[in-house]
Scaffold this motif. Structure first.
Motif, short mmCIF file in Angstrom:
data_model
loop_
_atom_site.label_atom_id
_atom_site.label_comp_id
_atom_site.label_asym_id
_atom_site.label_seq_id
_atom_site.Cartn_x
_atom_site.Cartn_y
_atom_site.Cartn_z
N ASP A 11 0.83 -1.20 0.00
CA ASP A 11 0.00 0.00 0.00
C ASP A 11 0.87 1.25 0.00
O ASP A 11 1.73 1.44 0.87
N GLY A 15 -2.01 4.49 -3.88
CA GLY A 15 -2.46 3.18 -4.32
C GLY A 15 -1.36 2.14 -4.22
O GLY A 15 -0.24 2.44 -3.81
N PRO A 16 -1.65 0.89 -4.59
CA PRO A 16 -0.68 -0.20 -4.43
C PRO A 16 0.59 0.03 -5.26
O PRO A 16 0.52 0.51 -6.40
N TRP A 94 6.75 -0.32 5.60
CA TRP A 94 6.40 -1.73 5.44
C TRP A 94 7.58 -2.62 5.82
O TRP A 94 7.42 -3.63 6.51
#
Length: 214
Positions: A11, A15-16, A94
């Motif tokens: 993410d 957006g991804p 992340w």
């Protein structure tokens, strides 16, 4: 040990983001790698980016390379570098969750080196300690770069660069007031044609943790 990177989506702020992740057992650190300019065919599949991934992998790092917004299958559109810095920060968060306790190294090539430098400065400002910042052929004549103050910085500049003006990089390096090293690569073009083995020989010792031979 598998050396196969796993494709995934992370993410991002727009957006991804498409990425390739290698989760190395007993990793000594994590390397986040940023690719060249999205508007000039820069992707995470760039051969210099792929070489950086292999160098970090062979040095015992977990690795992640990714496509900036609007590149490949990543959502969004090019955002003048500012949005791409935000992309890198989202990836770094992340990685921090995925690999808690492992020190983070940022690596970037061309446009990606300026993104990596700015992202490193912001991460440091958030209290995140970094192991190292590697900037290859940074286009400092076109992009402003804020740098971290506490982590080692290595700048690698091809002497025959046809995309980035070497003299501008040397002058920028001379103007910096913070500790760093500048490595010049003779008879080398912007894309390190025929010089990737030399690049590995330059970077691998610097990726080794303190007290560990390269």
């Amino acid at each position: 040990m598998s050396t196969r990177e796993i494709p995934l989506f992370i993410d991002g702020p727009d957006g991804p983001l498409e990425a390739l992740h290698l989760d190395t057992p007993d990793a000594v650190g994590v390397a986040l790698i940023c690719h060249p300019h999205p508007l000039f065919a820069g992707t995470m599949q760039n051969k210099v980016v792929a070489t950086l991934q292999r160098i970090a992998r062979d040095s015992g790092y977990a690795t992640l390379r990714f496509n900036f917004r609007g590149v490949g299958q990543s959502s969004g559109t090019y955002a003048d570098g500012r949005g791409e810095i935000d992309d890198a920060l989202a990836i770094a968060r992340w990685l921090g969750d995925k690999h808690p306790g492992l020190p983070l190294t940022l690596m970037g090539f061309s446009f990606g080196s300026c993104v990596a430098g700015n992202a490193a400065a912001r991460l440091e400002g958030q209290g995140i300690a970094l192991r190292h910042l590697f900037m290859l052929a940074p286009p400092v004549e076109r992009f402003e770069v804020d740098l971290p103050r506490q982590c080692p910085i290595t700048v690698v500049q091809p002497e025959d660069d046809e995309v980035v003006t070497p003299a501008r990089v040397y002058a920028w390096s001379d103007s910096l007031t913070l500790p760093h090293e500048l490595l010049r690569v003779p008879e080398c073009s912007h894309f390190f044609h025929g010089k990737l083995i030399e690049l590995k020989d330059l970077l691998q010792p610097r990726l080794a943790p303190a007290g560990v031979a390269g």
